[in-house]
Scaffold this motif. Structure first.
Motif, short mmCIF file in Angstrom:
data_model
loop_
_atom_site.label_atom_id
_atom_site.label_comp_id
_atom_site.label_asym_id
_atom_site.label_seq_id
_atom_site.Cartn_x
_atom_site.Cartn_y
_atom_site.Cartn_z
N ASN A 43 -3.22 0.81 0.88
CA ASN A 43 -2.56 0.40 -0.26
C ASN A 43 -3.20 1.22 -1.30
O ASN A 43 -2.73 1.28 -2.49
N PHE A 44 -3.96 2.23 -1.04
CA PHE A 44 -4.66 3.26 -1.91
C PHE A 44 -4.87 4.34 -1.12
O PHE A 44 -5.04 4.57 -0.02
N PRO A 45 -5.03 5.43 -1.87
CA PRO A 45 -5.19 6.82 -1.37
C PRO A 45 -6.68 7.05 -0.76
O PRO A 45 -7.62 6.52 -1.30
N CYS B 122 -15.99 -10.42 -0.94
CA CYS B 122 -15.50 -8.94 -1.25
C CYS B 122 -16.78 -8.06 -1.61
O CYS B 122 -16.53 -7.14 -1.76
N ARG B 123 -17.98 -9.03 -1.95
CA ARG B 123 -19.32 -8.08 -2.06
C ARG B 123 -19.68 -7.28 -1.03
O ARG B 123 -20.31 -6.44 -1.16
N TYR B 124 -19.23 -7.86 0.23
CA TYR B 124 -19.24 -6.93 1.34
C TYR B 124 -18.16 -6.27 1.96
O TYR B 124 -18.36 -5.16 2.55
N LEU C 71 -8.63 -5.12 -5.47
CA LEU C 71 -7.74 -4.59 -4.34
C LEU C 71 -7.78 -5.50 -3.19
O LEU C 71 -6.78 -5.68 -2.27
N GLN C 72 -8.94 -5.90 -2.87
CA GLN C 72 -9.36 -6.60 -1.74
C GLN C 72 -8.40 -7.87 -1.47
O GLN C 72 -7.69 -8.32 -0.83
N ILE C 73 -8.33 -8.80 -2.79
CA ILE C 73 -7.69 -9.92 -2.87
C ILE C 73 -5.95 -9.60 -2.88
O ILE C 73 -5.48 -10.50 -2.47
N HIS D 150 -5.38 -9.69 0.56
CA HIS D 150 -5.33 -11.09 1.10
C HIS D 150 -4.03 -11.69 0.61
O HIS D 150 -3.63 -12.23 1.58
N LEU D 151 -3.65 -11.46 -0.53
CA LEU D 151 -2.46 -12.41 -0.86
C LEU D 151 -1.18 -11.62 -0.20
O LEU D 151 -0.14 -12.33 0.30
N GLN D 152 -1.00 -10.29 -0.17
CA GLN D 152 -0.19 -9.69 0.56
C GLN D 152 0.16 -10.11 1.95
O GLN D 152 1.23 -10.56 2.69
N ASP D 153 -0.95 -10.35 2.75
CA ASP D 153 -0.92 -10.54 4.11
C ASP D 153 -1.42 -12.03 4.39
O ASP D 153 -1.75 -12.14 5.69
#
Length: 292
Positions: free
Chosen positions: A17-19, A121-123, A153-155, A158-161
């Motif tokens: 989702n990001f470069p 997300c901390r890890y 970005l991580q969440i 999570h929501l997308q998938d």
């Protein structure tokens, strides 16, 4: 001995989702960044592998860690990252932290609260941003904004998938208390379309993620390296675009990924805005005329 490369999903840095190590980043950093990415990508694919059991997954992740720390040479991704880090005299701390997240993916399938997701997300995400900052020699004072951006970005992901994670892995990152507050249940993720209750929960979580991304807004301005600042500005534009979709769409039945033309537009906008910001910030102030 078999290599973990045989367990790869086929996903590469071009599918994120990001470069990742894009042309914006200085060439001297790209090999190290790609070595880090390939290590993390392979470990992630191990944790998500459909045919491996929990014991085997954990054994593979333990092997990755031991080889990263110099105990063996059978896994190219671990050896390549170990050597790349050694060339820059950098410790493996961030890669070790990410492995903790993948072990959590193997052993933990549910999260009770937002705070528990942030702890994950901390890890899983924050070490990636910290690694990039360390590669560029940035000050640790940038970590707070980076942590917020990376968690957002991580969440987003999570929501997308959320439906795919539930159906394929029985893994749910949506906090149980958030589901309950909307009158939704985990089982609703198995449908072809979100129920009104589940959609309410997903949109509320997207709004909370947007607020988290706002906490990371100062990051580009805090970064000294111009190229990294531009990369962060582009990533931020991508994140904003995705969360805007997640706030109004149903990820079970609708597209919540950016199209190529949108990626291009956001890239240009992010680079332009950051270049202008840096130009204005660095513009010298004219001295007043003599005698004024």
């Amino acid at each position: 001995m078999p290599t973990a490369n045989q367990l790869r999903s086929g996903k590469t840095h071009r599918d994120e989702n990001f470069p990742v190590a894009s042309w914006i980043i200085h060439p001297r950093h790209r090999a190290l960044i790609l070595a880090f990415y390939n290590f993390v990508r392979t470990a992630d694919d191990i944790a998500d592998h459909a045919e491996l059991g929990e014991k085997d997954k954990l054994a593979w992740l333990d092997l990755f860690e031991s080889e990263l720390l110099g105990q063996g040479n059978s896994q190219p991704e671990a050896v390549n990252l170990r050597n790349a880090l050694a060339q820059r005299s950098m410790p493996p701390r961030h890669a070790i932290d990410v492995l903790k997240a993948f072990r959590m993916d193997v052993t933990r399938l549910r999260y009770e609260t937002w705070d528990e997701v942030i702890d994950y997300c901390r890890y899983s995400a924050m070490p990636v941003g910290r690694f990039m900052l360390d590669v560029h020699g940035e000050n640790t004072s940038t970590w707070a904004a980076s942590d917020a951006l990376c968690a957002g970005l991580q969440i987003n992901n999570h929501l997308q998938d959320c439906a795919k994670d539930y159906k394929n892995l029985n893994r749910v990152y949506l906090p149980r208390d958030a589901l309950a507050a909307s009158g939704a249940s985990v089982e609703m993720l198995g449908g072809d379309k979100a129920t009104p209750a589940l959609l309410q929960c997903l949109h509320a979580l997207a709004a909370r993620t947007e607020a988290l991304l706002d906490e990371g807004r100062p990051l580009a301005a805090e970064i000294r390296d111009i190229r990294l600042g531009l990369e962060v500005a582009v990533i931020r534009m991508f994140a904003d675009g995705i969360v805007a979709l997640l706030k109004v769409r149903d990820p079970l039945s609708e597209t919540v990924h950016l199209k190529p033309v949108q990626l291009l537009g956001y890239s240009v906008a992010g680079i332009t805005a950051e270049m202008l910001r840096r130009s204005v910030r660095r513009r010298p102030v004219s001295n007043p005329a003599a005698g004024a």
